[in-house]
Design a protein around this motif. Sequence first.
Motif, short mmCIF file in Angstrom:
data_model
loop_
_atom_site.label_atom_id
_atom_site.label_comp_id
_atom_site.label_asym_id
_atom_site.label_seq_id
_atom_site.Cartn_x
_atom_site.Cartn_y
_atom_site.Cartn_z
N VAL A 94 -25.49 21.86 31.30
CA VAL A 94 -24.08 21.42 31.79
C VAL A 94 -23.48 20.79 30.57
O VAL A 94 -22.44 20.87 30.48
CB VAL A 94 -24.55 20.35 32.84
CG1 VAL A 94 -23.15 19.44 32.99
CG2 VAL A 94 -24.92 20.94 34.03
N ARG A 95 -24.24 20.04 29.65
CA ARG A 95 -23.75 19.39 28.63
C ARG A 95 -23.11 20.37 27.65
O ARG A 95 -22.05 20.20 26.86
CB ARG A 95 -24.65 18.52 27.65
CG ARG A 95 -25.06 17.19 28.73
CD ARG A 95 -26.16 16.50 28.31
NE ARG A 95 -26.37 15.35 29.24
CZ ARG A 95 -27.10 14.46 29.17
NH1 ARG A 95 -27.97 14.26 28.11
NH2 ARG A 95 -27.45 13.55 30.26
N GLY A 96 -23.76 21.53 27.64
CA GLY A 96 -23.58 22.69 26.27
C GLY A 96 -22.09 23.06 26.95
O GLY A 96 -21.16 23.23 26.27
N ALA A 97 -22.03 23.11 28.37
CA ALA A 97 -20.61 23.82 28.95
C ALA A 97 -19.49 22.80 28.56
O ALA A 97 -18.18 23.12 28.76
CB ALA A 97 -20.79 24.19 30.39
N LYS A 98 -19.95 21.53 28.49
CA LYS A 98 -18.80 20.62 28.30
C LYS A 98 -18.62 20.34 26.64
O LYS A 98 -17.86 19.38 26.29
CB LYS A 98 -19.19 19.34 28.94
CG LYS A 98 -18.98 19.33 30.49
CD LYS A 98 -19.29 17.92 31.12
CE LYS A 98 -19.26 18.20 32.73
NZ LYS A 98 -20.19 17.44 33.48
N GLY A 99 -19.52 20.87 25.98
CA GLY A 99 -19.32 20.97 24.29
C GLY A 99 -19.99 19.68 23.73
O GLY A 99 -20.01 19.61 22.96
N ASP A 110 -28.98 19.80 38.87
CA ASP A 110 -27.68 19.79 38.17
C ASP A 110 -28.02 20.87 36.90
O ASP A 110 -28.97 20.82 36.21
CB ASP A 110 -27.25 18.36 37.28
CG ASP A 110 -26.76 17.33 38.24
OD1 ASP A 110 -27.33 17.33 39.28
OD2 ASP A 110 -25.81 16.92 37.92
N GLY A 111 -27.13 21.84 37.00
CA GLY A 111 -27.04 23.01 35.86
C GLY A 111 -28.10 24.02 36.07
O GLY A 111 -28.18 24.95 35.03
N ALA A 112 -28.49 23.95 37.36
CA ALA A 112 -29.36 25.21 37.69
C ALA A 112 -28.78 26.70 37.95
O ALA A 112 -29.31 27.42 37.75
CB ALA A 112 -30.33 24.77 38.80
N GLY A 113 -27.50 26.49 38.01
CA GLY A 113 -26.66 27.80 38.15
C GLY A 113 -26.26 27.92 39.58
O GLY A 113 -25.99 29.04 39.88
#
Length: 220
Positions: A154-159, A20-23
């Motif tokens: 991923v968490r950064g992208a969701k704030g 998850d979140g690897a791009g």
Amino acid sequence: MIKHEQGGPAGLFLTLEGPDGAGKTTQARLLQERLQALGKEVLLVREPGGTAVGEIIRGLLLDPRYPEMTVACEVLLYSAARAQLVVEQIRPALARGAVVISDRYWDSTLVYQGLAGREDLAMIQSINFWATGGLAPHRTFLLDLEAEKGLLRVRGAKGDLRPAGGDRIEQRELDFHRRVRRGFLELASWEQKRICVIPADKAAPLVHDCIWEKVIPLLQ
Ligand code: T5A
């Protein structure tokens, strides 16, 4: 060992895999744009999903209201969505000579439900072989990134920038994602010809360059 049919009759079948979140989604889009700029027909699909039936299955799989869902149930649902995607989208596009890019494919089930989820790997292989008619990608790009970094992206992208780890649930989640990363690398060591490991801990354009370098010879 199950014998797979590679990529179908005419086109080129590429998959992107990784924790998850690897791009993967970012790289799938960059690759699509680069190929389209060369005048190629490109079909970009994501898993689970990519068809009307598959998107409904996706909703079921990702719905947090069903924490009781067993790993075996997950295997069957992911494979059901894949079966639909192969028949409805992937095979027709390959038959037209298109390049198909799939954001995840059967390696995700082998790793998330098999190597990390500890379900029977041989059974998962058989189910996937049956569900897809044995359609294997020509090349798979495994975006390799530490589990912590992927989750943080991923968490950064969701704030939500709280680091992974901490309480029991978060820690268990992190352990699972670490097994996912190790599982993908293990799979890549078994299938070195098909699976290219791409270090994903650098800027997206640099990751794209690494992938593109390996795609060029496949276009000849
Ligand atoms: N699953 C799926 C199974 O368990 N079994 C299966 O058989 C299948 C098919 C799918 C979930 O289902 C599981 C795996 C997954 O947990 P999803 O929402 O589709 O759920 O999740 P992912 O496929 O993992 O997609 P993600 O969006 O989480 O991750 P991606 O696609 O790897 O990453 P991307 O490109 O969306 O980027 C995430 C963030 O990072 C940034 C992006 O801008 C974005 O904000 N980013 C970068 N930042 C720094 N450097 C880079 N190089 C970056 N690249 C992207």
